[in-house]
Design an enzyme around this catalytic site. Sequence first.
Site, short mmCIF file in Angstrom:
data_model
loop_
_atom_site.label_atom_id
_atom_site.label_comp_id
_atom_site.label_asym_id
_atom_site.label_seq_id
_atom_site.Cartn_x
_atom_site.Cartn_y
_atom_site.Cartn_z
N GLU A 125 4.40 -4.64 12.19
CA GLU A 125 3.44 -3.56 11.93
C GLU A 125 2.29 -4.17 11.17
OE1 GLU A 125 3.73 -0.59 13.10
OE2 GLU A 125 5.85 -0.41 13.59
N CYS A 171 -3.29 1.15 6.89
CA CYS A 171 -3.52 0.40 8.13
C CYS A 171 -4.26 1.23 9.15
CB CYS A 171 -2.19 -0.06 8.70
SG CYS A 171 -1.03 1.31 8.86
N ASN A 215 0.79 -1.23 0.00
CA ASN A 215 0.00 0.00 0.00
C ASN A 215 0.83 1.29 0.00
OD1 ASN A 215 0.59 -0.60 2.71
ND2 ASN A 215 -1.16 0.56 3.43
N GLU A 269 8.12 1.95 14.50
CA GLU A 269 8.79 2.64 13.40
C GLU A 269 8.92 4.10 13.83
OE1 GLU A 269 6.23 1.99 10.06
OE2 GLU A 269 7.40 0.29 9.37
P1 NAD Z 1 0.54 -9.19 3.43
O1 NAD Z 1 0.53 -9.67 4.83
O2 NAD Z 1 -0.22 -9.96 2.43
O3 NAD Z 1 2.05 -9.09 2.87
C1 NAD Z 1 3.07 -8.34 3.50
C2 NAD Z 1 4.42 -8.87 3.05
O4 NAD Z 1 4.68 -10.13 3.68
C3 NAD Z 1 4.52 -9.14 1.56
O5 NAD Z 1 5.80 -8.79 1.11
C4 NAD Z 1 4.27 -10.64 1.47
O6 NAD Z 1 4.78 -11.26 0.30
C5 NAD Z 1 5.01 -11.11 2.69
N1 NAD Z 1 4.58 -12.42 3.20
C6 NAD Z 1 3.35 -12.99 3.15
N2 NAD Z 1 3.37 -14.20 3.77
C7 NAD Z 1 4.63 -14.41 4.21
C8 NAD Z 1 5.28 -15.45 4.93
N3 NAD Z 1 4.61 -16.55 5.31
N4 NAD Z 1 6.58 -15.32 5.22
C9 NAD Z 1 7.27 -14.20 4.87
N5 NAD Z 1 6.71 -13.18 4.17
C10 NAD Z 1 5.40 -13.28 3.85
O7 NAD Z 1 0.03 -7.67 3.50
P2 NAD Z 1 -0.41 -6.71 2.32
O8 NAD Z 1 -1.70 -7.15 1.74
O9 NAD Z 1 0.73 -6.46 1.39
O10 NAD Z 1 -0.65 -5.35 3.14
C11 NAD Z 1 -1.85 -5.02 3.75
C12 NAD Z 1 -1.82 -5.28 5.23
O11 NAD Z 1 -0.72 -4.58 5.81
C13 NAD Z 1 -3.05 -4.75 5.94
O12 NAD Z 1 -3.51 -5.65 6.91
C14 NAD Z 1 -2.57 -3.46 6.59
O13 NAD Z 1 -3.32 -3.05 7.71
C15 NAD Z 1 -1.17 -3.82 6.94
N6 NAD Z 1 -0.35 -2.61 7.08
C16 NAD Z 1 0.08 -2.27 8.33
C17 NAD Z 1 0.80 -1.09 8.52
C18 NAD Z 1 1.26 -0.66 9.89
O14 NAD Z 1 2.03 0.29 9.99
N7 NAD Z 1 0.83 -1.32 10.96
C19 NAD Z 1 1.09 -0.28 7.41
C20 NAD Z 1 0.64 -0.67 6.14
C21 NAD Z 1 -0.07 -1.84 5.99
#
Ligand code: NAD
Length: 504
Positions: free
Chosen positions: A257, A291, A160, A470
């Site tokens: 995060e 998020c 995102n 962060e």
């Molecule tokens: P996601 O969890 O699908 O993927 C995040 C990353 O993790 C990607 O690079 C993905 O390929 C990797 N990944 C997935 N499974 C893995 C595994 N088993 N082992 C290692 N790596 C793995 O998230 P997304 O759809 O890209 O992002 C959206 C989510 O992120 C939402 O839930 C949002 O709330 C959260 N988010 C949180 C923050 C924060 O600051 N807390 C900021 C932005 C987004």
Amino acid sequence: MSNITDAFTQPGTNRGLYYDGAFQKPETDAVISVTNPATAEGFTTVPDATATDVDAAVAAARAAFAGWSALDPIDRARHLRRFADVVGENIPKLAILESIVTGRALKEMNAQMARIPEWIEYFAGIAMGLEGESNIVKGGYVTMTHYEPLGPVALLTPWNHPVLILVKKMGAALAAGNTCVVKPSELAPVSPLVMAALATEAGLPDGVVNVVTGGPQTGAALCAHPDIHYIDLTGGTTTGRKVAAVAGERLVQTTMELGGKTPVLVCQDADLDGAIAGGLFSAFVASGQTCVSGARFIVHHDIYDAFVTGIAARADAITLGDPMADTTQIGPVISKASQDRCKRMIATAKADGAVQVAGASDPNLPAPFDQGFYIRPTVFKDVQPEQELFLEEVFGPVISITPFDTEEEALALANTGTFGLGVSIWSRDIARAHRLSLGIRGGVIWLNDHHRNDPRSVWGGVRDSGFGKENGWDALKAYMTKKSVIVRTAPGHDDWFAGSNRYG
Ligand code: NAD
């Protein structure tokens, strides 16, 4: 402006993985397709890195660690400031690239990304000011502490904010003296590759910034790698549980995060127009895909009807369209799967008895945007706290509104569920706003504003929204370990087994 950034804004540019200061041919020809969500057309491909590719990238990071970690922080900061300058020169093109790949309106990306270099500059700056302590302690000793980096670290980023979240992590990791291997989201992996190439262009030593593209399997291979000594993930809560479990098994520290379901509390004494404008910004900027997107509005009964009518009218007036057009206010959501999830949650909210007050019409966009993954800003009122829309993250432009009467009720509603990340409170009564902020669960609380983020504002969640921080000193120090050196200043030596009675 770099030729690299230019090249990657052209469709179909795939130069491979990035490690050891250059684009590298991956082990296999397997690729991941990257789609433009505004049109559903393929934009480009990136390699689907294997465990062997991950191994090679980590080896590059390991080889670079000795030199990078040995640099004086003043010299590292000089490198990082040059990197920040090169990134700054490339922001206009990077914003276009982000817009193509994520579907976010270019106007919005230009506004957000203008500040990207500040994260690199900030961490370079504070790392120069990091000081250990020394204490004269009992028995004739001086103890000293030194901060040391951890080694090669893994940065796992979501789609995102591909560049913003990357610089939040990378700025801290590199300033602390670590080298990094980045695994960006498979949905938006292009700009992180460009960032790595820009690091080399800025003169960072080869192997300090490395990027492996791929899906969860590539991420899992990176987390499991024995030469990775810290894992920093931003992603969904389900991913967080998996990655934290691997880190726990390996005894590697992590920052998590994760997801959220941000409450927006609007009190009876709020500036109504300000709360409506701010609420709209909180909920629908980035098509509700942050998020901390304002997701569940908890509004005092006295102003409930006026707030609902106001925000619904403003939501229905938001212009959807081509993300590149100046008139477009929001773009599509990231994928067909995301669009389907939004539609399913809208249907469930209706079936649960919530009342839809905005977003009923179709986006009605001309070709090729009629194929894009658009969802109109959607508002439901009278949502009950046990309903899915009140509890689950939509990650799209769909919000709920629920009334309250007392502060206790407002807090109980806001603290319902399992997340604890962003919160905003809208009130002109400063004591009330503070009181509510103390009682509410969350990691980042805004009073009379939303979404504001700065390298100095510590950021992070609690409970299902994760742990670790962060931004700020906390983020820098998380990437370091504090070593204690105890120096004997007492004269002579002790001999415990010959009868000395000094022990400890
Ligand atoms: P996601 O969890 O699908 O993927 C995040 C990353 O993790 C990607 O690079 C993905 O390929 C990797 N990944 C997935 N499974 C893995 C595994 N088993 N082992 C290692 N790596 C793995 O998230 P997304 O759809 O890209 O992002 C959206 C989510 O992120 C939402 O839930 C949002 O709330 C959260 N988010 C949180 C923050 C924060 O600051 N807390 C900021 C932005 C987004």
